[in-house]
Write an enzyme that holds these catalytic residues in place. Structure first.
Site, PDB file in Angstrom:
ATOM      1  N   ARG A   1      -3.536 -10.044   5.379  1.00 37.06           N
ATOM      2  CA  ARG A   1      -3.976 -10.052   4.048  1.00 37.06           C
ATOM      3  C   ARG A   1      -2.972  -9.601   3.189  1.00 37.06           C
ATOM      4  O   ARG A   1      -2.503  -8.546   3.076  1.00 37.06           O
ATOM      5  CB  ARG A   1      -5.319  -9.244   3.981  1.00 37.06           C
ATOM      6  CG  ARG A   1      -5.883  -9.177   2.491  1.00 37.06           C
ATOM      7  CD  ARG A   1      -6.836  -8.129   2.413  1.00 37.06           C
ATOM      8  NE  ARG A   1      -7.618  -8.262   0.969  1.00 37.06           N
ATOM      9  CZ  ARG A   1      -7.477  -7.366   0.195  1.00 37.06           C
ATOM     10  NH1 ARG A   1      -6.136  -6.824   0.089  1.00 37.06           N
ATOM     11  NH2 ARG A   1      -8.010  -7.522  -0.875  1.00 37.06           N
TER      12      ARG A   1
ATOM     13  N   LYS B   1       0.708  -1.342   0.111  1.00 35.43           N
ATOM     14  CA  LYS B   1      -0.163   0.106   0.016  1.00 35.43           C
ATOM     15  C   LYS B   1       0.729   1.133  -0.017  1.00 35.43           C
ATOM     16  O   LYS B   1       1.930   1.101   0.245  1.00 35.43           O
ATOM     17  CB  LYS B   1      -0.893  -0.223   1.227  1.00 35.43           C
ATOM     18  CG  LYS B   1      -2.212  -1.003   0.855  1.00 35.43           C
ATOM     19  CD  LYS B   1      -3.221  -0.993   1.817  1.00 35.43           C
ATOM     20  CE  LYS B   1      -4.405  -2.028   1.355  1.00 35.43           C
ATOM     21  NZ  LYS B   1      -5.331  -2.193   2.299  1.00 35.43           N
TER      22      LYS B   1
HETATM   23  N1  HH2 Z   1      -7.391  -3.881   0.953  1.00 34.16           N
HETATM   24  C1  HH2 Z   1      -7.913  -4.059  -0.324  1.00 34.16           C
HETATM   25  C2  HH2 Z   1      -8.915  -4.471  -0.784  1.00 34.16           C
HETATM   26  N2  HH2 Z   1      -9.738  -5.110   0.075  1.00 34.16           N
HETATM   27  N3  HH2 Z   1     -10.109  -6.054   2.416  1.00 34.16           N
HETATM   28  C3  HH2 Z   1      -9.913  -5.817   3.772  1.00 34.16           C
HETATM   29  N4  HH2 Z   1     -10.614  -6.365   4.527  1.00 34.16           N
HETATM   30  N5  HH2 Z   1      -8.847  -5.326   4.117  1.00 34.16           N
HETATM   31  C4  HH2 Z   1      -7.839  -4.211   3.227  1.00 34.16           C
HETATM   32  O1  HH2 Z   1      -7.046  -3.865   3.680  1.00 34.16           O
HETATM   33  C5  HH2 Z   1      -8.428  -4.455   2.014  1.00 34.16           C
HETATM   34  C6  HH2 Z   1      -9.409  -5.241   1.558  1.00 34.16           C
HETATM   35  C7  HH2 Z   1      -6.994  -3.285  -1.391  1.00 34.16           C
HETATM   36  O2  HH2 Z   1      -5.949  -3.990  -1.921  1.00 34.16           O
HETATM   37  P1  HH2 Z   1      -6.038  -4.843  -3.304  1.00 34.16           P
HETATM   38  O3  HH2 Z   1      -7.343  -5.759  -3.453  1.00 34.16           O
HETATM   39  O4  HH2 Z   1      -4.789  -5.189  -3.585  1.00 34.16           O
HETATM   40  O5  HH2 Z   1      -6.527  -3.619  -4.337  1.00 34.16           O
HETATM   41  P2  HH2 Z   1      -7.693  -3.138  -5.253  1.00 34.16           P
HETATM   42  O6  HH2 Z   1      -8.738  -2.722  -4.100  1.00 34.16           O
HETATM   43  O7  HH2 Z   1      -7.521  -2.178  -6.060  1.00 34.16           O
HETATM   44  O8  HH2 Z   1      -8.104  -4.419  -5.693  1.00 34.16           O
END
Ligand code: HH2
Length: 254
Positions: free
Chosen positions: A233, A199
């Site tokens: 995660r 992040k």
């Molecule tokens: N972060 C992201 C998405 N979902 N869910 C939870 N519970 N906690 C988190 O920190 C979290 C989440 C963002 O990361 P990523 O899925 O890689 O990115 P994107 O939302 O751009 O798909």
């Protein structure tokens, strides 16, 4: 928890796992590397530049892969803020809802999860970033609200996991604060999840592109685990599992 994004625009791996065979290979790999949960998402929630998608589009991305990911034998969580998508995923074998709006966006979500007796990850989020607020107070108040909503809907407290939402509605400084003061959230007596993987706050400490943030992600996740996080995660399962196991092995010698 290994992240599987079947999206064209996720901030760190957008487009890499849209093809179903690639998504499945990545899921298999994460399970082999030690993931205990696979978190499947079909809509990016990145703060800048994410394309909002309809429930139908999310379902089109999930349909070719979800049952096969479930077939890998580890619990699957569905990362979606849309009750229709979550309902379909639960019908297809997912067993955990990951709601990045903590039950507060759509009243149909808590109703659905109460009906299905589904575990839910309640993540802190905000529409607007405000550098001047006490972020820990805001997170605690948000969780209290989510837990009220859960109780009213009939969701058992035992089915709730709390997540401070690193990078969501927060300045990089506030994300660092949420990690530094994570243990304060133990007062809720519920399991904590932390997702710091790749992040932006890491880039604020040391300028870097998302794929250059493995070291920072591991540092943040070790600090979180030491402060009591029970679920981490991550996009990088092997390296994270190794770091956590080595830290635990050292801790056991104390
Ligand atoms: N972060 C992201 C998405 N979902 N869910 C939870 N519970 N906690 C988190 O920190 C979290 C989440 C963002 O990361 P990523 O899925 O890689 O990115 P994107 O939302 O751009 O798909």
């Amino acid at each position: 928890m290994g992240v599987l994004n079947v999206t064209p625009d996720s901030f760190s791996d957008g487009g890499r796992f849209v093809a179903p065979e690639r998504a499945l290979a990545q899921a298999r790999r994460m399970v082999a590397e030690g993931a205990d949960i696979i978190d499947v998402g079909a809509e990016s929630t990145r703060p800048y530049g994410a394309q909002p998608v309809t429930a139908e589009e999310e379902l089109n991305r999930l349909r070719p892969i979800l049952a096969e990911v479930v077939g890998l034998g580890v619990p699957v969580s569905i990362d979606s803020m849309k009750p229709a998508v979550v309902a379909w995923a639960l019908d297809s074998g997912a067993t955990i809802a990951n709601d990045v709006w903590g039950l507060q966006r759509d009243p149909a979500m808590p109703r659905l999860l109460a009906e299905r007796h589904s575990p839910v990850i309640v993540m802190h989020n905000r529409d607007c970033v405000d550098a001047d607020i006490d972020i820990m107070k805001d997170i605690a108040a948000f969780f209290a609200r989510s837990l009220d909503i859960a109780t009213t809907a009939g969701i058992s407290r035992d089915n709730v996991v709390l997540d401070p939402g690193i990078g969501f509605g927060k300045t990089p400084e506030q994300s660092l604060t949420a990690l530094a003061r994570l243990s304060e959230l133990r007062v809720f007596g519920l399991p904590l999840l932390v997702g710091a993987s790749r992040k932006r706050f890491i880039g604020s400490v040391m300028p870097s592109e998302p794929e250059q943030r493995l070291g920072g992600s591991i540092a943040a996740h070790l600090v979180a685990a030491q402060a009591g996080a029970r679920i981490i995660r991550t996009h990088d399962v092997w390296e994270t599992v190794q770091a956590l196991r080595v830290a635990t092995a050292i801790e056991e010698k104390r």
